[in-house]
Design an enzyme around this catalytic site. Sequence first.
Site, PDB file in Angstrom:
ATOM      1  N   ARG A   1       8.707 -16.603  39.485  1.00 50.13           N
ATOM      2  CA  ARG A   1       9.916 -15.983  40.025  1.00 50.13           C
ATOM      3  C   ARG A   1       9.746 -15.720  41.517  1.00 50.13           C
ATOM      4  O   ARG A   1       8.718 -15.195  41.950  1.00 50.13           O
ATOM      5  CB  ARG A   1      10.174 -14.651  39.306  1.00 50.13           C
ATOM      6  CG  ARG A   1      11.328 -13.826  39.858  1.00 50.13           C
ATOM      7  CD  ARG A   1      12.664 -14.414  39.493  1.00 50.13           C
ATOM      8  NE  ARG A   1      13.753 -13.489  39.816  1.00 50.13           N
ATOM      9  CZ  ARG A   1      15.038 -13.757  39.616  1.00 50.13           C
ATOM     10  NH1 ARG A   1      15.392 -14.923  39.082  1.00 50.13           N
ATOM     11  NH2 ARG A   1      15.962 -12.869  39.940  1.00 50.13           N
TER      12      ARG A   1
ATOM     13  N   GLN B   1       2.827  -6.188  46.313  1.00 49.47           N
ATOM     14  CA  GLN B   1       1.661  -5.411  45.902  1.00 49.47           C
ATOM     15  C   GLN B   1       1.911  -4.612  44.619  1.00 49.47           C
ATOM     16  O   GLN B   1       1.002  -4.428  43.803  1.00 49.47           O
ATOM     17  CB  GLN B   1       1.236  -4.473  47.030  1.00 49.47           C
ATOM     18  CG  GLN B   1       0.566  -5.195  48.189  1.00 49.47           C
ATOM     19  CD  GLN B   1       0.019  -4.240  49.233  1.00 49.47           C
ATOM     20  OE1 GLN B   1       0.431  -3.093  49.309  1.00 49.47           O
ATOM     21  NE2 GLN B   1      -0.913  -4.715  50.036  1.00 49.47           N
TER      22      GLN B   1
ATOM     23  N   GLU C   1       5.040   9.373   1.698  1.00 45.07           N
ATOM     24  CA  GLU C   1       6.166   9.930   0.954  1.00 45.07           C
ATOM     25  C   GLU C   1       7.131  10.603   1.922  1.00 45.07           C
ATOM     26  O   GLU C   1       6.772  10.846   3.083  1.00 45.07           O
ATOM     27  CB  GLU C   1       5.668  10.933  -0.078  1.00 45.07           C
ATOM     28  CG  GLU C   1       4.783  10.319  -1.147  1.00 45.07           C
ATOM     29  CD  GLU C   1       4.326  11.311  -2.209  1.00 45.07           C
ATOM     30  OE1 GLU C   1       3.526  10.912  -3.070  1.00 45.07           O
ATOM     31  OE2 GLU C   1       4.760  12.478  -2.165  1.00 45.07           O
TER      32      GLU C   1
ATOM     33  N   SER D   1       1.370  11.793   7.535  1.00 44.05           N
ATOM     34  CA  SER D   1       0.036  12.042   8.080  1.00 44.05           C
ATOM     35  C   SER D   1      -0.762  12.994   7.200  1.00 44.05           C
ATOM     36  O   SER D   1      -1.993  12.918   7.138  1.00 44.05           O
ATOM     37  CB  SER D   1       0.156  12.618   9.491  1.00 44.05           C
ATOM     38  OG  SER D   1       0.826  11.718  10.349  1.00 44.05           O
TER      39      SER D   1
ATOM     40  N   SER E   1      -0.333   8.322  17.111  1.00 39.45           N
ATOM     41  CA  SER E   1      -1.239   8.585  18.236  1.00 39.45           C
ATOM     42  C   SER E   1      -1.683  10.038  18.265  1.00 39.45           C
ATOM     43  O   SER E   1      -2.845  10.350  18.594  1.00 39.45           O
ATOM     44  CB  SER E   1      -0.549   8.215  19.555  1.00 39.45           C
ATOM     45  OG  SER E   1      -0.373   6.814  19.657  1.00 39.45           O
TER      46      SER E   1
ATOM     47  N   PHE F   1       0.876  -1.163   0.000  1.00 40.15           N
ATOM     48  CA  PHE F   1       0.000   0.000   0.000  1.00 40.15           C
ATOM     49  C   PHE F   1       0.912   1.211   0.000  1.00 40.15           C
ATOM     50  O   PHE F   1       1.504   1.570   1.029  1.00 40.15           O
ATOM     51  CB  PHE F   1      -0.868  -0.048   1.266  1.00 40.15           C
ATOM     52  CG  PHE F   1      -1.915   1.024   1.398  1.00 40.15           C
ATOM     53  CD1 PHE F   1      -3.150   0.894   0.785  1.00 40.15           C
ATOM     54  CD2 PHE F   1      -1.687   2.136   2.194  1.00 40.15           C
ATOM     55  CE1 PHE F   1      -4.131   1.862   0.943  1.00 40.15           C
ATOM     56  CE2 PHE F   1      -2.660   3.112   2.360  1.00 40.15           C
ATOM     57  CZ  PHE F   1      -3.881   2.981   1.739  1.00 40.15           C
TER      58      PHE F   1
ATOM     59  N   GLU G   1      -0.159   3.972  10.180  1.00 33.43           N
ATOM     60  CA  GLU G   1      -1.593   4.160   9.902  1.00 33.43           C
ATOM     61  C   GLU G   1      -2.191   5.239  10.803  1.00 33.43           C
ATOM     62  O   GLU G   1      -3.315   5.123  11.289  1.00 33.43           O
ATOM     63  CB  GLU G   1      -2.356   2.837  10.034  1.00 33.43           C
ATOM     64  CG  GLU G   1      -2.039   1.885   8.895  1.00 33.43           C
ATOM     65  CD  GLU G   1      -2.977   0.703   8.832  1.00 33.43           C
ATOM     66  OE1 GLU G   1      -4.187   0.889   9.075  1.00 33.43           O
ATOM     67  OE2 GLU G   1      -2.503  -0.400   8.529  1.00 33.43           O
ATOM     68  N   GLY G   2      -1.424   6.294  10.995  1.00 30.73           N
ATOM     69  CA  GLY G   2      -1.886   7.422  11.797  1.00 30.73           C
ATOM     70  C   GLY G   2      -1.301   7.381  13.191  1.00 30.73           C
ATOM     71  O   GLY G   2      -1.705   6.555  14.011  1.00 30.73           O
TER      72      GLY G   2
END
Length: 383
Positions: A269, A280, A129, A134, A368, A125, A365-366
Site C-alpha cells: 500500500r 515510522q 453451565e 469459571s 484472561s 466437552f 478455557e479460562g
Amino acid sequence: MADTSFLDWPFFEARHREFAAEVEAWAVANADRLTEHHDADGSTRALARALGESDLLRMAVPESGALDVRSLCLAREILARHSGLADFAFAMQGLGTGPITLFGSEELKRLVLPGVRAGTTLAAFALSEPEAGSDVAALATTATRDGNAHWRIEGEKTWISNGGIAGSHVVFARTGEAPGARGLTAFWVPGGAPGLVTAERIQVSAPHPLARLRFEGVRVPDAHRIGAPGDGFKIAMATLDVFRATVGAAALGFARRGLDLLLHRATTRKLFGAPLFDQQMTQAAIADAAVDVEAAALLTYRAAWLKDQGTPRVSREASMAKLHATEAAGRIADACAQLHGGQGVVTDSAPELLTREVRALRVYEGASEIQRVIIARAERERM
C-alpha cells in the site's frame, strides 16, 4: 509465508518438525477449500473427516500413550494460521475425548476413540453451565444412581462446542461424594441418547457449532463413567492443563496470520507516494507484533515442553502462555484492522475475520482474568 525458524528451537525433536511439515501440507491443500464460514456445521464435519482421513487426528486422539502437547500445539498453530474452523475441528476432537484418553477404561477407549480419531464422530466437552463457567465447583447438573449399574443425568450445559452435532460427549455432573469440587464425576454420553436435548443453537461472532444442551433423565451405564466417582474435578483440570497451552498455540497461529497481513499491507500500500511501511508508526506496529509473536511462541512451547517432560503441574506456565498469546493476538488483529483502514472493517475481509476469530480465545478455557488469578496465586506459592 509464516516464519518457521522456531522449529529449530531446542523444545522440538525431529519428529515434531516432520509432523509440522505434514500439517502444513495438509492445511495448504485443504483448510481453505473445506472452510465455509456461513456453514459452520458442514465445515466442521468436512474438516474433521478430512483430518481423520489424513491421520492427523492421531495426535489429538492417540491409540496409545500420552498426549504429546508439543504436537498438539504445532497442529493448532498451523491450522489456526490457515483457518479458524480447521483449528476448531482438530482441537475439539482432542479436548472432547481428552478425559477418556487420560482416565478412561480400556473398554471405553475402544468404544469411543476410533470413531473420533477417524473424524466420523464429532466430540464435545460438556463442562460449562448457565451459572457455572469459571467456577467449576458450582456445577448444578446431577447424576444419581439408578440401580446398581446405571446413572441418570439431569441438568443443563451451555457454550458447548460441537453441541447439537456431536456423537460423543464427556459430561461432568454432581454425584455428591463431598461438597463442592470433590463431588463431581465425569461420564461419557453418546449423541442421540434418550433425554439429551439440544435446547438452543448459539450464534457467535466467529461462527462454529455451539449449543445449550439439556439432560432430561439421560440414563448411562456405570461402564460409561470416567474415573472414580468424585474424581470429575481432577479429571477436568488435568484435561485443561494439557489443552490450555494449545489455546495459546491457536492464538499464536492467528497472530502469525495477522503479522503476515500487516507486512503485506505495509509493503504493498502506498501513502503520500511511498510505501506505507516507510511510516515510522507502521514500523512500530510491525515491531510490536513481531515481539508479541516471539514471546507467545516461547511461552507456549515452554509450557508444552514442560508438560511433555512429565512436569506434574504446568498450570502456571500454561496460564502464562494462554494469557499472553490470546491478548497478543487481539492486539495484532486490532493493529491489522487499523492499518487496513476502511477495508479492515468490511465484513468477511481478512482483517475483519481475524478480529472475530481471535476474540473468543480470551474467554474460553479460562478467561484472561482467571489466568491472571492462577498466575498470581502460583507466584505467591513460590515465595
